[in-house]
Design an enzyme around this catalytic site. Structure first.
Site, PDB file in Angstrom:
ATOM      1  N   HIS A  17     101.820  72.915  38.721  1.00 15.12           N
ATOM      2  CA  HIS A  17     101.234  71.099  39.207  1.00 15.12           C
ATOM      3  C   HIS A  17     101.536  71.162  41.043  1.00 15.12           C
ATOM      4  CE1 HIS A  17     102.836  70.054  35.030  1.00 15.12           C
ATOM      5  NE2 HIS A  17     101.482  69.697  35.171  1.00 15.12           N
ATOM      6  N   LYS A  41     101.521  61.670  24.074  1.00 16.21           N
ATOM      7  CA  LYS A  41     102.504  62.581  24.000  1.00 16.21           C
ATOM      8  C   LYS A  41     103.728  61.944  23.867  1.00 16.21           C
ATOM      9  CE  LYS A  41     100.071  66.245  26.369  1.00 16.21           C
ATOM     10  NZ  LYS A  41     100.171  66.876  27.777  1.00 16.21           N
ATOM     11  N   ARG A  90      93.246  75.858  34.437  1.00 13.00           N
ATOM     12  CA  ARG A  90      94.075  77.246  34.433  1.00 13.00           C
ATOM     13  C   ARG A  90      93.459  78.460  33.793  1.00 13.00           C
ATOM     14  NH1 ARG A  90      98.540  74.418  31.143  1.00 13.00           N
ATOM     15  NH2 ARG A  90      96.380  73.214  30.353  1.00 13.00           N
TER      16      ARG A  90
END
Ligand code: COA
Length: 166
Positions: A17, A41, A90
């Site tokens: 990050h 989450k 990513r």
């Protein structure tokens, strides 16, 4: 003034990050890290803990602010008059989900653009979950997260994370 929002759960923030953030502050006049308050989450760290860890990790960065938000990301972006959402990519596997989010956010507010930065290859395998799993099992997360995060994970799991070199 180009204001960008870098959103996420940051449970916890990782060097992956941070890499995206460090590059984003060079591209925009201001970057707001937006920590999602409520998410689907189940988080290990409370919102206050996640915020503290992000603040500690980003102390060295200029033109940057840490905020928390609830509800739709696009509403938060609009409320602070930002015009860009920054996301890190990513791997190819991120693409489908990211495209879906970017398109939905565009549909909700066509004035806001989503910009993607490719993750540094050395962090492309990282996620907050994998960091938590390795820390829980007492593996080394050295170099993958800020020192404060390493300490906080040790505290959470009451284990000596990082004492074994990977
Ligand atoms: N380096 C390392 N890890 C990274 C990374 C990077 N560059 N980029 C992402 N990750 C990790 C994250 O830590 C996260 O790990 P986890 O799943 O183990 O927790 C995972 O990759 C997925 O990241 P991301 O897609 O950013 O998810 P997130 O949960 O961190 O953030 C929100 C998602 C908060 C941005 C999104 O749910 C949201 O916008 N919520 C608000 C509600 C809303 O508006 N919904 C509609 C959207 S169209």
């Amino acid at each position: 003034m180009r204001v960008a929002v870098y959103p996420g759960t940051f449970d916890p923030i990782t060097n992956g990050h941070l890499d995206i953030l460090e590059r984003a502050v060079n591209l925009f006049d201001q970057v707001i890290i937006a920590i999602a308050e409520d998410n689907y989450k189940q988080t290990l760290f409370t919102l206050e803990e996640r915020r503290y860890l992000v603040e500690q990790a980003c102390k060295h960065l200029p033109r940057m602010e840490v905020r928390t938000f609830d509800g739709l990301l696009i509403d938060f972006v609009q409320s602070i008059n930002a015009n860009v959402i920054v996301r890190g990519l990513r791997a190819v596997s991120d693409f489908e989900y990211e495209m879906q989010m970017a398109m939905m956010n565009k549909k909700l507010n066509h004035n806001v653009e989503t910009i993607f930065l490719m993750s540094a290859s050395k962090y492309s395998f990282l996620s907050s979950s994998i960091i938590k799993q390795v820390a829980l099992l007492d593996g080394s997360i050295k170099g993958l997260v800020p020192v404060e995060v390493e300490e906080a994970l040790k505290g959470k799991y009451m284990l000596k994370a990082g004492t074994r070199e990977g």
